[in-house]
Scaffold this active site. Structure first.
Site, PDB file in Angstrom:
ATOM      1  CB  VAL A 120      10.103   6.185  -5.690  1.00  0.00           C
ATOM      2  CG1 VAL A 120      10.974   4.983  -5.320  1.00  0.00           C
ATOM      3  CG2 VAL A 120       9.609   6.886  -4.424  1.00  0.00           C
TER       4      VAL A 120
ATOM      5  CG  HIS B  96       6.433   3.015  -8.625  1.00  0.00           C
ATOM      6  ND1 HIS B  96       7.669   3.609  -8.709  1.00  0.00           N
ATOM      7  CD2 HIS B  96       5.545   4.032  -8.519  1.00  0.00           C
ATOM      8  CE1 HIS B  96       7.536   4.916  -8.652  1.00  0.00           C
ATOM      9  NE2 HIS B  96       6.260   5.202  -8.545  1.00  0.00           N
TER      10      HIS B  96
ATOM     11  CG  HIS C 191       1.010   4.971  -8.731  1.00  0.00           C
ATOM     12  ND1 HIS C 191       1.115   5.570  -7.493  1.00  0.00           N
ATOM     13  CD2 HIS C 191       2.120   5.350  -9.421  1.00  0.00           C
ATOM     14  CE1 HIS C 191       2.238   6.291  -7.450  1.00  0.00           C
ATOM     15  NE2 HIS C 191       2.851   6.177  -8.609  1.00  0.00           N
TER      16      HIS C 191
ATOM     17  NE  ARG D 292      -3.853  -2.279   1.936  1.00  0.00           N
ATOM     18  CZ  ARG D 292      -4.689  -2.666   0.971  1.00  0.00           C
ATOM     19  NH1 ARG D 292      -4.966  -1.840  -0.025  1.00  0.00           N
ATOM     20  NH2 ARG D 292      -5.275  -3.851   1.003  1.00  0.00           N
ATOM     21  CG  ASP D 293       1.435   5.561  -2.320  1.00  0.00           C
ATOM     22  OD1 ASP D 293       1.950   5.561  -3.458  1.00  0.00           O
ATOM     23  OD2 ASP D 293       1.619   6.468  -1.476  1.00  0.00           O
ATOM     24  CB  ILE D 294       3.640   5.789   2.626  1.00  0.00           C
ATOM     25  CG1 ILE D 294       3.845   5.907   4.115  1.00  0.00           C
ATOM     26  CG2 ILE D 294       4.135   7.035   1.893  1.00  0.00           C
ATOM     27  CD1 ILE D 294       5.314   5.929   4.544  1.00  0.00           C
TER      28      ILE D 294
ATOM     29  CG  ASN E  44       3.444   9.012 -12.323  1.00  0.00           C
ATOM     30  OD1 ASN E  44       2.593   9.275 -13.160  1.00  0.00           O
ATOM     31  ND2 ASN E  44       3.189   9.033 -11.022  1.00  0.00           N
TER      32      ASN E  44
HETATM   33  P1  5GP Z   1       5.825   8.244  -7.990  1.00  0.00           P
HETATM   34  O1  5GP Z   1       5.573   9.674  -7.574  1.00  0.00           O
HETATM   35  O2  5GP Z   1       7.318   7.968  -8.090  1.00  0.00           O
HETATM   36  O3  5GP Z   1       5.080   7.778  -9.195  1.00  0.00           O
HETATM   37  O4  5GP Z   1       5.257   7.358  -6.811  1.00  0.00           O
HETATM   38  C1  5GP Z   1       5.946   7.110  -5.646  1.00  0.00           C
HETATM   39  C2  5GP Z   1       4.930   6.729  -4.608  1.00  0.00           C
HETATM   40  O5  5GP Z   1       5.596   6.110  -3.544  1.00  0.00           O
HETATM   41  C3  5GP Z   1       4.161   7.914  -4.030  1.00  0.00           C
HETATM   42  O6  5GP Z   1       2.776   7.735  -4.261  1.00  0.00           O
HETATM   43  C4  5GP Z   1       4.515   7.882  -2.547  1.00  0.00           C
HETATM   44  O7  5GP Z   1       3.418   8.208  -1.709  1.00  0.00           O
HETATM   45  C5  5GP Z   1       4.975   6.451  -2.344  1.00  0.00           C
HETATM   46  N1  5GP Z   1       5.964   6.279  -1.322  1.00  0.00           N
HETATM   47  C6  5GP Z   1       7.074   7.049  -1.115  1.00  0.00           C
HETATM   48  N2  5GP Z   1       7.789   6.567  -0.090  1.00  0.00           N
HETATM   49  C7  5GP Z   1       7.136   5.466   0.368  1.00  0.00           C
HETATM   50  C8  5GP Z   1       7.399   4.543   1.425  1.00  0.00           C
HETATM   51  O8  5GP Z   1       8.398   4.617   2.152  1.00  0.00           O
HETATM   52  N3  5GP Z   1       6.503   3.532   1.608  1.00  0.00           N
HETATM   53  C9  5GP Z   1       5.381   3.411   0.818  1.00  0.00           C
HETATM   54  N4  5GP Z   1       4.560   2.386   1.089  1.00  0.00           N
HETATM   55  N5  5GP Z   1       5.111   4.266  -0.201  1.00  0.00           N
HETATM   56  C10 5GP Z   1       5.982   5.276  -0.415  1.00  0.00           C
END
Ligand code: 5GP
Ligand code: ZN
Length: 116
Positions: free
Chosen positions: A98, A102, A104, A31-33, A89
């Protein structure tokens, strides 16, 4: 950035806590944080791939596994029939923060189009 410093490599290795929802030989889902929808799950390969720009032909099946995993998780979350969104993304202009590839999986609320 070195792989050992990658946040999602550490999540996959269980070095950082996360709420895991499913996993396979080549991927994990958690799950996303900072959830943006009632269901917000991240599906990542165990292998470190920074962005979709870095995918190589041998990883085509892996990408298929990630999408299939997201669909299975959506079924388990009860959102498969109403519908959900899978987002990937690529790079900062698209909102990637990140740099470990990944998907979503977002659902449980209406999804507008076009996305922001
Ligand atoms: P991006 O912006 O790279 O497409 O998505 C990165 C996602 O990773 C974001 O939605 C963010 O909330 C999530 N995220 C960042 N750090 C962590 C973490 O330490 N644990 C979890 N579960 N999600 C994270
Ligand atoms: Zn990584």
């Amino acid at each position: 950035m070195k792989v050992k410093d990658c946040l999602f490599c550490k999540v996959a290795a269980r070095e950082i806590d996360a709420k895991f929802v499913a996993e396979g030989d080549d991927w994990v889902a958690f799950r996303d944080i900072n959830p943006q929808a009632p269901t917000h799950v991240l599906v990542i390969p165990r292998e470190h791939v920074p962005t979709s720009n870095d995918l190589r032909p041998y990883q085509e099946a892996l990408v298929g596994q990630l999408v299939r995993a997201a669909a299975e998780i959506a079924r388990g979350e009860g959102i498969a029939e109403e519908g959900y969104r899978i987002v990937l993304n690529c790079n900062r202009g698209a909102g990637q923060s990140v740099f470990h590839l990944h998907l979503h999986l977002l659902g449980g609320r209406p999804m507008r189009w076009p996305p922001g």
